[in-house]
Design an enzyme around this catalytic site. Structure first.
Site, short mmCIF file in Angstrom:
data_model
loop_
_atom_site.label_atom_id
_atom_site.label_comp_id
_atom_site.label_asym_id
_atom_site.label_seq_id
_atom_site.Cartn_x
_atom_site.Cartn_y
_atom_site.Cartn_z
N ASP A 47 2.41 -0.09 -1.91
CA ASP A 47 2.66 0.82 -3.04
C ASP A 47 3.10 2.20 -2.56
OD1 ASP A 47 0.83 -1.31 -4.33
OD2 ASP A 47 1.71 -0.16 -5.97
N GLY A 87 3.56 -3.79 -10.16
CA GLY A 87 4.27 -3.94 -8.89
C GLY A 87 5.12 -2.68 -8.71
N ALA A 88 5.03 -2.08 -7.52
CA ALA A 88 5.62 -0.75 -7.31
C ALA A 88 7.11 -0.66 -7.71
CB ALA A 88 5.40 -0.34 -5.86
N GLN A 124 -3.76 -10.99 -9.77
CA GLN A 124 -2.31 -11.06 -9.59
C GLN A 124 -1.91 -12.24 -8.70
OE1 GLN A 124 -4.13 -8.28 -9.46
NE2 GLN A 124 -2.97 -6.46 -10.03
N ARG A 151 0.43 5.64 -13.72
CA ARG A 151 -0.23 5.05 -12.54
C ARG A 151 0.09 5.93 -11.33
NH1 ARG A 151 -0.06 -1.15 -11.59
NH2 ARG A 151 -2.10 -0.61 -10.73
N ASN A 175 -1.92 -0.36 -0.51
CA ASN A 175 -1.56 -1.58 -1.25
C ASN A 175 -2.80 -2.06 -1.99
OD1 ASN A 175 0.43 -3.63 -1.93
ND2 ASN A 175 -0.79 -5.02 -0.73
N LYS A 176 -2.64 -3.12 -2.75
CA LYS A 176 -3.72 -3.66 -3.59
C LYS A 176 -5.05 -3.73 -2.84
CE LYS A 176 -3.63 -4.44 -7.03
NZ LYS A 176 -4.07 -3.38 -7.98
O1 MRU Z 1 -1.78 -3.10 -9.50
P1 MRU Z 1 -0.48 -3.78 -9.19
O2 MRU Z 1 -0.44 -5.20 -9.61
O3 MRU Z 1 0.71 -2.99 -9.69
O4 MRU Z 1 -0.42 -3.75 -7.60
C1 MRU Z 1 0.71 -4.28 -6.96
C2 MRU Z 1 0.62 -4.29 -5.49
O5 MRU Z 1 -0.32 -3.84 -4.89
C3 MRU Z 1 1.82 -4.82 -4.76
O6 MRU Z 1 1.45 -5.38 -3.55
C4 MRU Z 1 2.82 -3.67 -4.49
O7 MRU Z 1 3.05 -2.92 -5.65
C5 MRU Z 1 4.11 -4.18 -3.98
S1 MRU Z 1 5.02 -5.09 -5.16
C6 MRU Z 1 6.49 -5.52 -4.45
#
Ligand code: MRU
Length: 338
Positions: A234, A50-51, A193, A88, A244-245
């Protein structure tokens, strides 16, 4: 360790305590460490993800890099800064937090209290994130004219931030205000997730939800069962294009087709003022084994070729609004004059 409530990230007695998200929802296991390689690996393996959460952990890690006084603090600081920056690539919060720590390091390089000063900065980044989450939750209330069913993707809650979350905190805050009827949770292939982490949080919060496969969203929208989609981010380019994801863009495109509002929720630290448009965002690619197996169990032949971007970019024109800690931005997005 099983708790009714949980802490995603904590710093205590010289150690970083991280809830290992790869074991959720089955086990609440905390990693307690001051080993920087363990922390870097935790980010890479999504034990913490999560960012905003990645940024906070990286900030504590940079303080820890100077915990045990020794020769050449600059060399140690830079070594770990580079190591963490390589974990990342997509979430801008990681680079933002590392840069904040670097500025404080350079300003106080000759101070005998350098470690305490850096730790104070990491705690400030953590505390500010809690406050930002609260503001995002409040600023998101205005998108609900009436109680709605919400669909969300990935995990954007307490597990992804230092506080209560971004998109998931908008959903929680609106639920407690009587504005959310039901939550559809995309399982979020391949690392789940949604079905593992968002479901875990909604269960703890007592909010009614159902997990859906990512491919079910279109049908639900066609049936009129989705009032709004809210996801996190992100990295947000200055023009509003949002990484985003993987799968977020699918949802935004479906929302446009079905005339359903699609919102992003994120702190202002997710806006990358050095990035003009989505094309400039580096997208992380993940290993094929995350697709060919699920939690260590093969689901196809491991030698099959895989294409696995971890994020996609939703063009700004697909986004109804971006809920931040400052305000709700609506198109055309102008983050500079606010
Ligand atoms: O690969 P991840 O689980 O780190 O990806 C997370 C996301 O895409 C979230 O939507 C984003 O980081 C926002 S978290 C507040």
């Amino acid at each position: 360790m099983t708790k009714n409530n949980f802490n995603t990230i904590e710093y205590a007695n010289g150690k970083l305590i991280i809830l290992d998200q790869t074991r959720l929802p089955f086990e609440e296991y905390y990693i307690e460490t001051d080993e920087l390689e363990t922390i870097a690996e935790a980010i890479e393996k999504l034990r913490v993800r999560g960012a905003p959460a990645i940024g906070i952990v990286a900030a504590y890690a940079m303080a820890i890099s100077l915990k045990n006084k020794g020769d050449n603090p600059t060399q140690r600081f830079n070594k770990w800064l580079n190591r963490l920056a390589a974990t990342r690539p997509t979430a801008v919060n990681l680079f933002w937090a590392l840069n904040e720590m670097k500025k404080v390091f350079e300003k106080n390089i000759s101070s005998p209290n350098l470690f305490d000063i850096l730790l104070g900065k990491a705690e400030e980044i953590h505390d500010n994130d809690i406050e930002m989450c609260n503001k995002i939750g409040q600023n998101g209330l205005s998108i609900f004219e009436k109680p709605l069913n919400v669909l969300t993707h990935c995990n954007t809650g307490k597990l992804a931030t230092g506080g209560e979350g971004t998109a998931l905190n908008v959903i929680k805050t609106a639920f407690y205000a009587g504005k959310v009827k039901f939550v559809y949770v995309d399982e979020t292939r391949p690392l789940l997730q949604g079905s593992r982490l968002t479901a875990f949080e909604l269960e703890k919060a007592g909010i009614p939800f159902a997990i859906i496969t990512d491919s079910t969203a279109a049908m639900l929208m066609q049936q009129g069962k989705v009032g709004v989609v809210i996801t996190g981010a992100d990295r947000i380019a200055v023009n509003g294009d949002t990484a985003n994801k993987i799968g977020t863009y699918n949802l935004a495109a479906l929302c446009k087709l079905h005339k359903i509002p699609f919102f992003i929720a994120a702190p202002m630290s997710t806006v990358d003022f050095n990035c003009r448009e989505g094309k400039e965002i580096t997208i992380e690619f993940r290993k094929g084994e995350e697709i060919t197996s699920v939690r260590g169990t093969p689901v196809t032949k491991s030698e099959y070729k895989v294409y696995s971007p971890a994020f996609d970019v939703t063009p700004a024109e697909f986004i109804s609004g971006i809920i931040t800690d400052v305000k709700l931005f609506t198109p055309p997005f102008d983050f500079i004059s606010r």
